[in-house]
Design a protein around this motif. Structure first.
Motif, mmCIF file in Angstrom:
data_model
loop_
_atom_site.group_PDB
_atom_site.id
_atom_site.type_symbol
_atom_site.label_atom_id
_atom_site.label_comp_id
_atom_site.label_asym_id
_atom_site.label_seq_id
_atom_site.Cartn_x
_atom_site.Cartn_y
_atom_site.Cartn_z
ATOM 1 N N GLU A 1 -4.473 14.069 10.149
ATOM 2 C CA GLU A 1 -2.975 14.292 9.906
ATOM 3 C C GLU A 1 -2.651 15.989 9.359
ATOM 4 O O GLU A 1 -1.754 16.371 9.601
ATOM 5 C CB GLU A 1 -2.641 13.330 8.898
ATOM 6 N N CYS A 2 -3.746 16.314 8.464
ATOM 7 C CA CYS A 2 -3.562 17.581 7.801
ATOM 8 C C CYS A 2 -3.623 18.607 9.132
ATOM 9 O O CYS A 2 -2.929 19.655 8.990
ATOM 10 C CB CYS A 2 -4.757 17.724 7.263
ATOM 11 N N ARG A 3 -4.630 18.492 10.011
ATOM 12 C CA ARG A 3 -4.537 19.521 11.024
ATOM 13 C C ARG A 3 -3.328 19.444 11.864
ATOM 14 O O ARG A 3 -2.858 20.720 11.966
ATOM 15 C CB ARG A 3 -5.898 18.998 11.972
ATOM 16 N N GLY B 1 14.418 2.058 3.588
ATOM 17 C CA GLY B 1 14.453 2.432 2.087
ATOM 18 C C GLY B 1 13.519 3.392 1.696
ATOM 19 O O GLY B 1 13.173 2.974 0.583
ATOM 20 N N VAL B 2 13.251 4.464 2.377
ATOM 21 C CA VAL B 2 12.329 5.392 1.814
ATOM 22 C C VAL B 2 12.736 6.810 2.091
ATOM 23 O O VAL B 2 13.875 6.911 2.858
ATOM 24 C CB VAL B 2 10.997 5.349 2.600
ATOM 25 N N SER B 3 11.914 7.725 1.550
ATOM 26 C CA SER B 3 12.626 9.314 1.792
ATOM 27 C C SER B 3 12.243 9.657 3.092
ATOM 28 O O SER B 3 11.309 9.267 3.860
ATOM 29 C CB SER B 3 12.017 9.985 0.818
ATOM 30 N N ARG B 4 12.893 10.776 3.616
ATOM 31 C CA ARG B 4 12.538 11.154 4.818
ATOM 32 C C ARG B 4 11.013 11.984 4.845
ATOM 33 O O ARG B 4 10.437 11.709 6.056
ATOM 34 C CB ARG B 4 13.599 12.450 5.211
ATOM 35 N N GLY C 1 0.792 -1.256 0.085
ATOM 36 C CA GLY C 1 -0.030 -0.025 -0.045
ATOM 37 C C GLY C 1 0.802 1.265 -0.064
ATOM 38 O O GLY C 1 2.077 1.246 -0.298
ATOM 39 N N ARG C 2 0.138 2.358 0.413
ATOM 40 C CA ARG C 2 0.840 3.668 0.341
ATOM 41 C C ARG C 2 2.111 3.679 1.212
ATOM 42 O O ARG C 2 2.065 3.115 2.380
ATOM 43 C CB ARG C 2 -0.289 4.772 0.877
ATOM 44 N N LEU C 3 3.126 4.148 0.816
ATOM 45 C CA LEU C 3 4.501 4.048 1.562
ATOM 46 C C LEU C 3 4.319 4.499 2.915
ATOM 47 O O LEU C 3 4.896 3.786 3.843
ATOM 48 C CB LEU C 3 5.549 5.006 0.848
ATOM 49 N N TYR C 4 3.917 5.664 3.296
ATOM 50 C CA TYR C 4 3.861 6.084 4.710
ATOM 51 C C TYR C 4 3.155 5.167 5.358
ATOM 52 O O TYR C 4 3.514 5.136 6.657
ATOM 53 C CB TYR C 4 3.443 7.700 4.602
ATOM 54 N N ARG C 5 1.976 4.514 4.836
ATOM 55 C CA ARG C 5 1.061 3.852 5.831
ATOM 56 C C ARG C 5 1.870 2.413 5.995
ATOM 57 O O ARG C 5 1.946 2.151 7.081
ATOM 58 C CB ARG C 5 -0.121 3.343 5.107
ATOM 59 N N ALA D 1 4.522 9.184 8.244
ATOM 60 C CA ALA D 1 4.290 8.079 8.995
ATOM 61 C C ALA D 1 4.051 8.448 10.438
ATOM 62 O O ALA D 1 3.253 8.223 11.513
ATOM 63 C CB ALA D 1 5.505 7.151 8.796
ATOM 64 N N MET D 2 5.126 9.360 10.821
ATOM 65 C CA MET D 2 5.361 9.816 12.284
ATOM 66 C C MET D 2 4.077 10.542 12.507
ATOM 67 O O MET D 2 3.595 10.634 13.565
ATOM 68 C CB MET D 2 6.630 10.760 12.422
#
Length: 265
Positions: free
Chosen positions: A185-187, A57-60, A21-25, A66-67
């Motif tokens: 997350e947006c808030r 192996g992902v970008s910051r 799925g989505r990388l950050y998830r 994710a955090m």
């Protein structure tokens, strides 16, 4: 990334499978799995963002997403000057529920609002041009106010969406702005952006207005894309600025600690 688990602190990260799925998830789920396995206890400090990025192996920016998601879930807490700490362990049956991430939102806005601006350039009226000019001034005014909101910014973008004379596009843009204020997350990232004093850039909005005044669809699309690319960079800066501020605070504390007493008198 999937994990081979041994004793606490001895687990090994391996690259994430593409089908997860989505990388950050995937990153968030991998870290939550670590908590399930006993790799972390309440009060433990999470690894540095750059270390997680290298191991998985992902970008910051992916790690930042994710955090943020884990912070919204109430699992971790970012503490200025100290790092990010575990404040709650997930239950055995916890299944994380993710809302729209701020970076997903900006990506969608680029796709939809860029075309909305191009369409508006073909149909916008002189009255709407004048309204946009007033709203640019209002954005500058809101930026100058302490705790100023984003009412003028939203009205600017909705005026452009409505100027295209396409109800579906108007509703799509309106929904994106609603998600901006309702996604946890947006808030959270918007709060961090305000703390870092990140505000709507007046010149970027002027460039969009200038393209619309010329009734130039390609230029309007490009100006909107440039603006939203800048928004993305500003959001990344907001999270980075928190880390920079933490580092500055740590350096200041260390300097104070090791200053000879004679210099303090």
């Amino acid at each position: 990334m999937k994990r081979i688990t041994g004793a606490k602190g001895a687990s090994e990260l391996v690259p994430l499978a593409e089908e997860d799925g989505r990388l950050y998830r995937r990153v968030a789920k991998a870290m939550i799995a670590e908590m399930h396995s006993g790799s972390y206890a309440i009060g433990d400090r999470m690894p540095a963002e750059r270390d997680i990025a290298v191991k998985m192996g992902v970008s910051r920016p992916v790690v930042r997403e994710a955090m943020l998601a884990m912070e919204v879930l109430g699992l971790v807490e970012a503490r200025l000057g100290s790092g990010t700490f575990v404040i709650r362990l997930p239950g055995e049956t916890d299944e994380p529920e993710f809302a729209v991430s701020p970076f997903e939102l900006v990506e969608a806005r680029m796709l939809i609002e860029g075309e909305a601006a191009a369409l508006a350039a073909r149909h916008i009226t002189d009255d709407e041009i004048q309204r946009l000019a007033h709203l640019v001034t209002a954005i500058r005014r809101e930026n100058a106010e302490e705790g100023g909101g984003d009412n003028a910014d939203r009205a600017f973008h909705m005026t452009i969406a409505n100027a295209g004379r396409n109800t579906a596009i108007s509703k799509a843009v309106e929904q994106l702005w609603t998600l901006r204020s309702t996604s946890p997350e947006c808030r959270l990232l918007l709060e961090k952006a305000r703390t870092a004093n990140v505000k709507p850039m007046v010149e970027e909005h002027r460039a969009i207005l200038a393209a619309l005044e010329r009734r130039d669809p390609a230029a309007a699309r490009d100006a909107m894309h440039a603006h939203l690319n800048a928004v993305l960079q500003h959001l990344l800066f907001a999270v980075e600025e928190e880390a920079v501020a933490a580092a500055r605070q740590s350096v200041a504390a260390a300097r104070e600690r090791f200053t000879p007493l004679t210099e303090k008198d």
